[in-house]
Motif scaffolding. Sequence first.
Motif, PDB file in Angstrom:
ATOM      1  N   GLY A  52       0.580  -1.627   0.162  1.00 46.08           N
ATOM      2  CA  GLY A  52       0.105   0.051   0.719  1.00 46.08           C
ATOM      3  C   GLY A  52       1.167   1.288   0.006  1.00 46.08           C
ATOM      4  O   GLY A  52       0.304   2.443   0.101  1.00 46.08           O
ATOM      5  N   LYS A  53       1.836   1.024   0.343  1.00 49.30           N
ATOM      6  CA  LYS A  53       2.559   2.409  -0.382  1.00 49.30           C
ATOM      7  C   LYS A  53       4.227   1.857  -1.145  1.00 49.30           C
ATOM      8  O   LYS A  53       4.284   1.448  -1.613  1.00 49.30           O
ATOM      9  CB  LYS A  53       3.304   2.124   1.435  1.00 49.30           C
ATOM     10  CG  LYS A  53       2.859   2.764   2.603  1.00 49.30           C
ATOM     11  CD  LYS A  53       3.164   3.361   3.473  1.00 49.30           C
ATOM     12  CE  LYS A  53       2.155   3.086   5.618  1.00 49.30           C
ATOM     13  NZ  LYS A  53       3.367   3.202   6.127  1.00 49.30           N
ATOM     14  N   VAL A  54       4.733   3.648  -1.530  1.00 51.59           N
ATOM     15  CA  VAL A  54       5.434   3.630  -2.363  1.00 51.59           C
ATOM     16  C   VAL A  54       6.631   3.976  -2.105  1.00 51.59           C
ATOM     17  O   VAL A  54       6.519   5.167  -1.739  1.00 51.59           O
ATOM     18  CB  VAL A  54       5.124   4.278  -4.063  1.00 51.59           C
ATOM     19  CG1 VAL A  54       5.925   4.038  -5.072  1.00 51.59           C
ATOM     20  CG2 VAL A  54       3.572   3.515  -4.722  1.00 51.59           C
ATOM     21  N   ARG A  55       7.669   4.492  -2.716  1.00 54.41           N
ATOM     22  CA  ARG A  55       8.860   5.731  -2.248  1.00 54.41           C
ATOM     23  C   ARG A  55       9.477   5.405  -3.840  1.00 54.41           C
ATOM     24  O   ARG A  55       9.953   4.499  -3.778  1.00 54.41           O
ATOM     25  CB  ARG A  55      10.058   4.243  -1.462  1.00 54.41           C
ATOM     26  CG  ARG A  55      10.010   3.587   0.187  1.00 54.41           C
ATOM     27  CD  ARG A  55      10.576   2.861   0.530  1.00 54.41           C
ATOM     28  NE  ARG A  55       9.730   1.866   1.674  1.00 54.41           N
ATOM     29  CZ  ARG A  55      10.754   0.940   2.473  1.00 54.41           C
ATOM     30  NH1 ARG A  55      12.567   0.965   2.176  1.00 54.41           N
ATOM     31  NH2 ARG A  55      10.378   0.173   2.980  1.00 54.41           N
ATOM     32  N   ALA A  91      18.560   9.890  -1.926  1.00 58.28           N
ATOM     33  CA  ALA A  91      17.613   8.960  -1.578  1.00 58.28           C
ATOM     34  C   ALA A  91      17.385   7.462  -0.437  1.00 58.28           C
ATOM     35  O   ALA A  91      16.619   7.497   0.669  1.00 58.28           O
ATOM     36  CB  ALA A  91      17.917   7.801  -3.399  1.00 58.28           C
ATOM     37  N   THR A  92      18.815   6.751  -0.211  1.00 55.79           N
ATOM     38  CA  THR A  92      18.977   6.257   1.217  1.00 55.79           C
ATOM     39  C   THR A  92      18.727   6.670   2.395  1.00 55.79           C
ATOM     40  O   THR A  92      18.114   5.539   3.110  1.00 55.79           O
ATOM     41  CB  THR A  92      20.479   5.532   0.341  1.00 55.79           C
ATOM     42  OG1 THR A  92      21.348   6.480   0.560  1.00 55.79           O
ATOM     43  CG2 THR A  92      20.620   4.580  -0.773  1.00 55.79           C
ATOM     44  N   LYS A  93      18.705   8.284   2.502  1.00 58.09           N
ATOM     45  CA  LYS A  93      18.455   8.821   3.520  1.00 58.09           C
ATOM     46  C   LYS A  93      17.126   8.741   4.283  1.00 58.09           C
ATOM     47  O   LYS A  93      16.983   8.590   4.750  1.00 58.09           O
ATOM     48  CB  LYS A  93      19.470   9.815   3.356  1.00 58.09           C
ATOM     49  CG  LYS A  93      19.423  10.984   5.057  1.00 58.09           C
ATOM     50  CD  LYS A  93      19.811  11.678   4.988  1.00 58.09           C
ATOM     51  CE  LYS A  93      19.737  12.746   6.535  1.00 58.09           C
ATOM     52  NZ  LYS A  93      19.966  12.099   7.574  1.00 58.09           N
ATOM     53  N   HIS A  94      16.487   9.078   2.929  1.00 58.51           N
ATOM     54  CA  HIS A  94      15.057   9.494   3.162  1.00 58.51           C
ATOM     55  C   HIS A  94      13.764   8.232   2.690  1.00 58.51           C
ATOM     56  O   HIS A  94      12.810   8.283   3.376  1.00 58.51           O
ATOM     57  CB  HIS A  94      14.876  11.099   2.486  1.00 58.51           C
ATOM     58  CG  HIS A  94      15.832  12.122   2.905  1.00 58.51           C
ATOM     59  ND1 HIS A  94      15.437  12.854   3.964  1.00 58.51           N
ATOM     60  CD2 HIS A  94      16.811  12.373   2.329  1.00 58.51           C
ATOM     61  CE1 HIS A  94      16.810  12.870   4.516  1.00 58.51           C
ATOM     62  NE2 HIS A  94      16.848  13.649   3.519  1.00 58.51           N
ATOM     63  N   LEU A  95      14.824   7.614   2.197  1.00 60.84           N
ATOM     64  CA  LEU A  95      14.016   5.973   1.360  1.00 60.84           C
ATOM     65  C   LEU A  95      14.367   4.853   1.642  1.00 60.84           C
ATOM     66  O   LEU A  95      13.457   4.063   2.122  1.00 60.84           O
ATOM     67  CB  LEU A  95      13.302   6.139   0.025  1.00 60.84           C
ATOM     68  CG  LEU A  95      13.117   7.787  -0.026  1.00 60.84           C
ATOM     69  CD1 LEU A  95      13.179   7.718  -1.984  1.00 60.84           C
ATOM     70  CD2 LEU A  95      11.451   7.544   0.012  1.00 60.84           C
ATOM     71  N   GLY A  96      15.280   4.755   2.723  1.00 63.16           N
ATOM     72  CA  GLY A  96      15.715   3.228   2.504  1.00 63.16           C
ATOM     73  C   GLY A  96      16.833   2.782   1.991  1.00 63.16           C
ATOM     74  O   GLY A  96      16.941   3.636   0.373  1.00 63.16           O
ATOM     75  N   ILE A 141      14.531   1.565  -2.585  1.00 63.67           N
ATOM     76  CA  ILE A 141      13.709   1.971  -3.083  1.00 63.67           C
ATOM     77  C   ILE A 141      12.601   1.003  -3.742  1.00 63.67           C
ATOM     78  O   ILE A 141      12.901   0.386  -4.756  1.00 63.67           O
ATOM     79  CB  ILE A 141      13.398   3.270  -3.229  1.00 63.67           C
ATOM     80  CG1 ILE A 141      14.716   3.343  -4.163  1.00 63.67           C
ATOM     81  CG2 ILE A 141      14.210   4.584  -1.964  1.00 63.67           C
ATOM     82  CD1 ILE A 141      15.254   5.146  -5.887  1.00 63.67           C
ATOM     83  N   ASP A 142      11.410   1.755  -3.813  1.00 61.61           N
ATOM     84  CA  ASP A 142      10.475   1.108  -5.012  1.00 61.61           C
ATOM     85  C   ASP A 142      11.351   1.458  -6.548  1.00 61.61           C
ATOM     86  O   ASP A 142      10.975   1.226  -7.090  1.00 61.61           O
ATOM     87  CB  ASP A 142       8.811   1.646  -4.555  1.00 61.61           C
ATOM     88  CG  ASP A 142       8.620   0.644  -3.485  1.00 61.61           C
ATOM     89  OD1 ASP A 142       8.510  -0.587  -3.457  1.00 61.61           O
ATOM     90  OD2 ASP A 142       8.222   1.385  -2.673  1.00 61.61           O
ATOM     91  N   ILE A 143      10.985   2.552  -6.416  1.00 60.45           N
ATOM     92  CA  ILE A 143      10.781   3.783  -7.883  1.00 60.45           C
ATOM     93  C   ILE A 143      12.284   5.093  -7.796  1.00 60.45           C
ATOM     94  O   ILE A 143      11.933   6.038  -7.253  1.00 60.45           O
ATOM     95  CB  ILE A 143       9.488   4.283  -8.596  1.00 60.45           C
ATOM     96  CG1 ILE A 143       8.578   3.043  -8.562  1.00 60.45           C
ATOM     97  CG2 ILE A 143      10.050   4.883  -9.737  1.00 60.45           C
ATOM     98  CD1 ILE A 143       7.300   3.648  -8.907  1.00 60.45           C
ATOM     99  N   HIS A 144      12.791   4.321  -9.034  1.00 62.30           N
ATOM    100  CA  HIS A 144      13.666   5.921  -9.000  1.00 62.30           C
ATOM    101  C   HIS A 144      13.627   6.232 -10.026  1.00 62.30           C
ATOM    102  O   HIS A 144      13.220   5.206 -11.746  1.00 62.30           O
ATOM    103  CB  HIS A 144      14.782   5.593  -9.294  1.00 62.30           C
ATOM    104  CG  HIS A 144      16.448   6.444  -8.773  1.00 62.30           C
ATOM    105  ND1 HIS A 144      16.428   7.606  -9.414  1.00 62.30           N
ATOM    106  CD2 HIS A 144      17.112   7.057  -8.095  1.00 62.30           C
ATOM    107  CE1 HIS A 144      17.015   8.516  -8.844  1.00 62.30           C
ATOM    108  NE2 HIS A 144      18.071   7.852  -8.545  1.00 62.30           N
ATOM    109  N   GLY A 145      13.399   7.172 -10.806  1.00 63.64           N
ATOM    110  CA  GLY A 145      12.537   8.182 -12.109  1.00 63.64           C
ATOM    111  C   GLY A 145      13.418   8.945 -12.133  1.00 63.64           C
ATOM    112  O   GLY A 145      14.443   9.938 -11.286  1.00 63.64           O
TER     113      GLY A 145
END
Length: 469
Positions: free
Chosen positions: A21-24, A215-220, A223-227
């Motif tokens: 249910g969540k998107v990073r 990206a890693t600091k704030h999303l882990g 991550i699911d998607i990088h655009g």
Amino acid sequence: MIEIYNTLTREKEVFTPIEEGKVRMYVCGPTVYNYIHIGNARSTIAFDTIRRYFEYRGYDVNYVSNFTDVDDKIIKAAKELSITAPEVADRFIAAFEEDTQALNVKPATLHPRVMNHIPDIIDFIAVLIEKGYAYEAEGDVYYRTRKFNDYGELSDQSIDELEIGASQRTGAEQLQKEDPLDFALWKSAKPDEISWESPWGKGRPGWHIECSVMATKHLGDTIDIHGGGQDLEFPHHENEIAQSEAKTGQKFANYWMHNGYVTIGEDDEKMSKSLGNFVTVHDMVQEIDPQVLRFFMATTQYRRPIRYSEATMKDAQVNLQRLKTTLENAEFRKETAVEQLTGDQEKIQAIDALETRFVEEMDDDFNAANGITVVYELAKWINQYIEESEVSIAVLTYAIDVYTRLLDVFGIVFEAEGLLDEEVDQLIAERIQARKDKNFARSDEIRDQLKEQGIILEDTPQGTRWRRA
């Protein structure tokens, strides 16, 4: 079931989030040394539309998009403007926020800035050095590209092909490297340039390291998607993968998404600042309705190139006005609608069937072109329904709700216009009376008078209504 074309695997894959249910989602943001042009806006609008569709489908989206506020171009702009690099960044971050607000782009969950993450960047580089993936050379720090086994996988290039290109580069920096393919993580300070203290001396980050850190600091770590734009696929995103996965030992992003270019001219030349063929959003929104540009960008499938021209913008303007008129006509028809009618449920089922088709089209790698086609079909259905002799408020309200929710996926929101002022109200009443008296000359005169004020009259079986031109 949403399917995404993954640049890394070069095929469509069913989207399975790390957390149900969540998107990073991390999207590379602008380097803030100038106003954004409409090529930059393409990426911003494309991923805002994708984010909106995820939210429409019920996902909670953690959307992070950075500002690159330390860069050679910013330093150059600071010298030209006789201000500091942070002042240049502040100025154009404010401009970006103003321009994207005009385009109805939702603010990111977080807009991290490089200058606020210097300690994190230094720590990240230190780990890469400790693991043997990076080395210091005369105050600079470089990444050992060959040590990362999968380098080139994202852009589908072999290390041998890349070596040929890298070996042709010249300059003092190349002499410091162990290998021509290595890239900078930290750059030693030059006179009169913004810099920070580090274990390797005063300097500033390289471009690629910043996104890996933020990206890693704030999303882990994963991550699911990088655009980002297609032009970032190599070397920027390729380098992000190498840095991040070397440091964490984890897969950096499960899905890689890249939007197509905006082209201009008969030769379909890519729009860019370096080519000098760009049009800034800041200038455009002074001349046209920003929603037209938004609509033009948002309704093309994100991976396809967009050809910008006066003709394509005119088409977008016409189509947007038709959609707006449909909504206005539906709202107007509610004034003479009854509460409910026999057969309402069948009408609602027809609307539901169109929404189901919309979802099917958008689930296929966010195919906005097919999605907006379904919205056009819904508009046609509404226009036909409101011409019936009797309509129900229940069906109209339901149709309008679905219609506005689907348009919102594309970032299109039609604001209610203000009421006519008393003078125009009186003119419309006078025109109605003139038509009853068969004084058509006066009726036409009033119509022309109102048209000059930007008011377009529409005579319908339910009465006279108006809209702004």
